[in-house]
Structure formats: structure tokens, C-alpha cells
Design a protein around this motif. Structure first.
Motif, mmCIF file in Angstrom:
data_model
loop_
_atom_site.group_PDB
_atom_site.id
_atom_site.type_symbol
_atom_site.label_atom_id
_atom_site.label_comp_id
_atom_site.label_asym_id
_atom_site.label_seq_id
_atom_site.Cartn_x
_atom_site.Cartn_y
_atom_site.Cartn_z
ATOM 1 N N TRP A 1 0.855 -1.185 0.000
ATOM 2 C CA TRP A 1 0.000 0.000 0.000
ATOM 3 C C TRP A 1 0.887 1.229 0.000
ATOM 4 C CZ3 TRP A 1 -4.569 -1.219 -1.485
ATOM 5 C CH2 TRP A 1 -5.059 -2.497 -1.195
ATOM 6 N N ASN A 2 0.694 2.061 -1.019
ATOM 7 C CA ASN A 2 1.577 3.183 -1.341
ATOM 8 C C ASN A 2 2.926 2.700 -1.844
ATOM 9 O OD1 ASN A 2 -0.550 4.780 -0.532
ATOM 10 N ND2 ASN A 2 0.422 5.529 1.322
ATOM 11 N N TYR A 3 3.016 1.444 -2.201
ATOM 12 C CA TYR A 3 4.155 0.838 -2.899
ATOM 13 C C TYR A 3 3.601 0.077 -4.109
ATOM 14 C CZ TYR A 3 7.430 1.146 1.172
ATOM 15 O OH TYR A 3 8.249 1.542 2.209
ATOM 16 N N GLU B 1 1.147 -8.549 0.014
ATOM 17 C CA GLU B 1 1.363 -7.169 0.428
ATOM 18 C C GLU B 1 2.597 -7.034 1.324
ATOM 19 O OE1 GLU B 1 -3.105 -6.060 1.592
ATOM 20 O OE2 GLU B 1 -2.560 -8.190 1.584
ATOM 21 N N LEU B 2 3.431 -6.050 1.043
ATOM 22 C CA LEU B 2 4.583 -5.743 1.872
ATOM 23 C C LEU B 2 4.112 -5.477 3.300
ATOM 24 C CD1 LEU B 2 7.712 -5.060 1.696
ATOM 25 C CD2 LEU B 2 6.958 -2.666 1.619
ATOM 26 N N THR B 3 4.697 -6.180 4.276
ATOM 27 C CA THR B 3 4.228 -6.090 5.654
ATOM 28 C C THR B 3 4.305 -4.669 6.194
ATOM 29 O OG1 THR B 3 4.821 -8.397 6.090
ATOM 30 C CG2 THR B 3 4.589 -6.959 7.988
ATOM 31 N N GLU B 4 5.360 -3.932 5.874
ATOM 32 C CA GLU B 4 5.483 -2.559 6.370
ATOM 33 C C GLU B 4 4.253 -1.737 6.023
ATOM 34 O OE1 GLU B 4 8.572 1.181 5.824
ATOM 35 O OE2 GLU B 4 7.389 0.401 4.166
ATOM 36 N N SER B 5 3.640 -2.026 4.882
ATOM 37 C CA SER B 5 2.539 -1.194 4.382
ATOM 38 C C SER B 5 1.178 -1.547 4.973
ATOM 39 C CB SER B 5 2.462 -1.313 2.855
ATOM 40 O OG SER B 5 1.902 -2.557 2.448
ATOM 41 N N CYS B 6 1.114 -2.593 5.787
ATOM 42 C CA CYS B 6 -0.191 -3.076 6.265
ATOM 43 C C CYS B 6 -0.916 -2.081 7.156
ATOM 44 C CB CYS B 6 -0.015 -4.408 6.991
ATOM 45 S SG CYS B 6 0.459 -5.793 5.911
ATOM 46 N N ILE B 7 -0.203 -1.103 7.716
ATOM 47 C CA ILE B 7 -0.854 -0.110 8.563
ATOM 48 C C ILE B 7 -1.922 0.666 7.804
ATOM 49 C CG2 ILE B 7 0.891 1.648 8.056
ATOM 50 C CD1 ILE B 7 -1.012 1.067 11.398
ATOM 51 N N HIS B 8 -1.845 0.681 6.467
ATOM 52 C CA HIS B 8 -2.820 1.430 5.664
ATOM 53 C C HIS B 8 -4.162 0.717 5.572
ATOM 54 C CE1 HIS B 8 0.021 4.487 4.314
ATOM 55 N NE2 HIS B 8 0.902 3.529 4.093
ATOM 56 N N VAL B 9 -4.206 -0.557 5.937
ATOM 57 C CA VAL B 9 -5.464 -1.305 5.827
ATOM 58 C C VAL B 9 -5.912 -1.918 7.147
ATOM 59 C CG1 VAL B 9 -5.257 -1.787 3.373
ATOM 60 C CG2 VAL B 9 -4.206 -3.363 5.009
ATOM 61 N N LYS C 1 6.023 5.795 13.148
ATOM 62 C CA LYS C 1 6.144 4.588 13.974
ATOM 63 C C LYS C 1 6.227 3.316 13.154
ATOM 64 C CE LYS C 1 3.631 2.181 17.692
ATOM 65 N NZ LYS C 1 2.469 2.282 18.626
ATOM 66 N N TYR C 2 5.585 3.291 11.971
ATOM 67 C CA TYR C 2 5.457 2.048 11.214
ATOM 68 C C TYR C 2 6.343 1.992 9.977
ATOM 69 C CZ TYR C 2 1.348 1.878 14.210
ATOM 70 O OH TYR C 2 0.517 1.892 15.300
ATOM 71 N N ALA C 3 7.255 2.955 9.813
ATOM 72 C CA ALA C 3 8.127 2.980 8.640
ATOM 73 C C ALA C 3 9.476 2.329 8.962
ATOM 74 C CB ALA C 3 8.335 4.412 8.158
ATOM 75 N N GLU D 1 1.551 7.931 14.467
ATOM 76 C CA GLU D 1 0.846 6.681 14.191
ATOM 77 C C GLU D 1 0.622 6.478 12.693
ATOM 78 O OE1 GLU D 1 -0.232 4.206 16.282
ATOM 79 O OE2 GLU D 1 0.802 5.153 17.956
ATOM 80 N N LYS D 2 1.703 6.561 11.953
ATOM 81 C CA LYS D 2 1.664 6.366 10.511
ATOM 82 C C LYS D 2 2.975 5.728 10.077
ATOM 83 C CE LYS D 2 -1.425 10.293 9.555
ATOM 84 N NZ LYS D 2 -2.553 9.471 9.063
ATOM 85 N N SER D 3 3.040 5.341 8.810
ATOM 86 C CA SER D 3 4.328 4.889 8.288
ATOM 87 C C SER D 3 5.068 6.121 7.767
ATOM 88 C CB SER D 3 4.146 3.811 7.220
ATOM 89 O OG SER D 3 3.257 4.233 6.193
ATOM 90 N N TRP D 4 4.769 6.550 6.546
ATOM 91 C CA TRP D 4 5.362 7.760 5.978
ATOM 92 C C TRP D 4 4.286 8.836 5.916
ATOM 93 C CZ3 TRP D 4 10.542 7.846 4.859
ATOM 94 C CH2 TRP D 4 11.185 6.603 4.813
ATOM 95 N N ALA D 5 4.601 10.036 6.386
ATOM 96 C CA ALA D 5 3.587 11.095 6.442
ATOM 97 C C ALA D 5 4.271 12.453 6.547
ATOM 98 C CB ALA D 5 2.658 10.882 7.631
#
Length: 334
Positions: A128-130, A152-160, A230-232, A251-255
Motif C-alpha cells: 500500500w503506497n508501494y 502485500e509488503l508487511t510494512e505497508s499493512c498499517i494502511h489497511v 512509527k510504522y516505517a 501513528e503512521k508509516s510515511w507522512a
């Protein structure tokens, strides 16, 4: 911090260089992995989904340089029909260019559904976003009718959905899951064990810091900075190297955040992610010329460290990235 502890930074950097060469011995020969049949259907967890594979994929596509390198490190080039999302973001380096050989880039940025279908894709490794956007035209649900499975790339799972904070285990998990999907579990396990051993040896060699240096991750942006939360992956890399991401409560990955919050948290080091049209040097010049940042510790003491995009995102170059950060944290930044 009260000061920079003494450390043989040259030996750390040398180890980093050796690790890079070790990575290339895996990446460049492109070990051909035959496509074995699965003895039984395999179920793999991908973010909030369970996905089932009756047989290993034969026509895979990976999006973004870090996921392409995961596939190559596992010797899966012969199971790929192409890759996406590299040249459009200016992240194609010499090592990857040699590693991908004759594989075509199907799309310079995010692929359309039509591009993936036309390539005969049966497996898409993205995040997600990748390579995918929530609500976009390319998602696991939209590709399923065309026989394209998505991991799905695990790092990106915070988006869902909710997830724990980032750690190195996320990168390991992706490699091990790819091993199960492609029926090369033994090879994936050996690769992950080698990464774990290298990281353990690196950490055991490091002298302790008086306290974790406060680090700000600068990806891009002038009006507002784009940074790692926190999630990046950079948060995990910084923590492994002995530092602390000043935005580890985001509380996001990239922002994006405000420059005021950066000033208030007064980072001792700025980690610059190098990619795209604006070079790391130009980014550093911007930060040093920004009047609002003149008083922060990192700018006053000229403490900057650079990671390439492929080092800062989950993938095979994360261990040498930790070595680079660890040397920087302990040597006043070389």
C-alpha cells in the motif's frame, strides 16, 4: 547527548562494504530456482487476508526497488515477467540494473491493471503506497478476477488495519512468506538466518551509547517535511543502530509533519533518504539554509547521514544500512 563515544568506525564501515559485496554475490548471479510443485496448498497471511496457493507463481511482478531486490535475493528472477515502479522514482542503481538482467520494466511508476494483465502476471508483490492505493484500481480484490494473487509488503499493512510497530521481523517475514509461496522455504530460511546472524554480530560489536541519539528522517518536502513515523522501516533501522526516531509516536508509516514539531523535538542527527530528482546534497543544503532550523542540534553541528532509498525501505540492504547508521551514531558522523 554528552558526547560521541569512541568507536572504530572504519571497521564498521568496512563491514558494511563487505556486507554489500555479500549481497551482490546473492543478487548478481541470479541463481535459477526451478519451479517445484507444492505438495499441498499453501496458505500465507498477507496483511488482513489469508491467501491460498495451489502451485508456485510462474509469472510474477514486483513493484519498487526493494521488493524487486527481495525477489532477486531469493533467486526468483526466472519466475518473473517484469517489474514496476523503479525508474519513475529515480531509484534504479547500478547493482540492481545488473541484477535484473533482461527483465522489462512494465511501468515506471504504479502499474495499471491492464499492464499487469497484458504481461500475463499471476503474482504481484507490492504494498500500500508501494504500487497500490487504498480504493485504487490495482488492489488484491481488483486483480483476483484476472487470476493475479497479491502479496502485500508487511510494512505497508498499517494502511489497511492496525498492526504493531515496525521491526526487522517484518522484512524477515516477507522473505519467509515468499519462500513458502514459491516453494523455496529452505533457501528463504537460510537467507533470513544469514541476515539475523549478521545483525547479531554487528550489534554485539558495538560499544554502548550514553543515550540514544535523537534522529529525524527527512525524505522530502520544503513547505512541510515528509518523514518516517512509527510504522516505517527507518524507525526499525534507527532503533537497531542505537538511536531514536523523534517521530516514533507518529501513528503512521510515511507522512508529513510540521517543521515546528521538528524544531520542538530538536534532533541531534538528520537522516536523509536519497532518491528522486533532488539529490541528498541538495536536501542537506536546503535544511542548512532553512531559517527555522538554524537552531536545532543537527544543523548547528552539521550532523547528517544519508541512506539510499533501497536501504531505507524493507529489503536485503537493511543490514548494511544499520551498520552505516551505527557508525554514524558513534563517530560524530563521518
Amino acid at each position: 547527548m554528552t558526547g560521541w563515544p569512541a568507536v572504530d568506525a572504519d571497521s564498521l564501515i568496512s563491514a558494511y562494504k563487505e556486507r554489500e559485496m555479500h549481497f551482490l554475490t546473492i543478487l548478481l548471479p541470479l541463481v535459477v530456482v526451478a519451479a517445484p510443485a507444492l505438495a499441498d496448498p499453501v496458505s500465507v497471511r498477507s496483511c488482513e487476508r489469508e491467501i491460498m496457493f495451489e502451485e508456485p507463481p510462474k509469472a510474477a511482478v514486483a513493484n519498487d526497488v526493494n521488493m524487486v531486490e527481495m525477489m532477486l535475493a531469493l533467486g526468483l528472477a526466472e519466475r518473473m515477467v517484469g517489474y514496476t515502479g523503479v525508474s519513475g522514482w529515480k531509484t534504479l542503481d547500478a547493482e540492481l540494473r545488473r541484477g535484473i538482467g533482461e527483465l522489462p520494466e512494465l511501468s515506471p511508476r504504479y502499474p495499471s491493471r491492464e499492464v499487469l494483465v497484458a504481461a500475463g502476471t499471476d503474482f504481484y508483490f507490492a504494498g500500500w503506497n508501494y504500487g497500490m492505493r487504498v480504493g485504487g484500481e490495482v488492489t488484491p480484490d481488483s486483480l483476483e478476477p484476472f487470476g493475479i494473487a497479491v502479496y502485500e509488503l508487511t510494512e505497508s499493512c498499517i494502511h489497511v488495519g492496525p498492526r504493531p510497530g515496525i521491526s526487522m521481523q517484518d522484512m524477515y517475514r516477507d522473505l519467509l512468506n515468499l519462500g513458502r509461496i514459491f516453494a523455496i522455504e529452505e533457501r528463504a530460511g537460510a537467507l533470513v538466518d544469514s541476515y539475523r546472524s549478521e545483525l547479531e554480530a554487528l550489534l554485539a560489536s558495538l560499544p554502548p551509547l550514553d543515550q540514544p541519539p535523537a534522529v529525524f528522517v527527512y525524505d522530502s518536502g520544503e513547505d512541510v517535511p515528509f518523514t518516517a513515523g512509527k510504522y516505517a522501516m527507518p524507525t526499525a533501522l534507527i532503533e537497531a543502530a542505537g538511536g531514536r526516531n523523534i517521530m516514533n509516536d507518529l501513528e503512521k508509516s510515511w507522512a508529513t509533519v510540521g517543521w515546528e514539531s521538528v524544531v520542538d523535538r530538536d534532533p541531534e542527527i538528520i537522516l536523509i533518504v536519497n532518491y528522486g530528482e533532488v539529490s541528498a546534497g541538495q536536501k542537506q543544503d536546503f535544511l542548512k539554509s532553512h531559517p527555522g532550523l538554524a537552531g536545532i542540534d543537527a544543523v548547528r553541528n552539521d550532523r547528517f547521514v544519508v541512506l539510499e532509498y533501497v536501504e531505507a525501505t524493507p529489503g536485503p540492504r537493511n543490514i548494511p544500512a544499520i551498520a552505516k547508521l551505527a557508525a554514524a551514531f558513534r563517530d560524530g558522523l563521518r
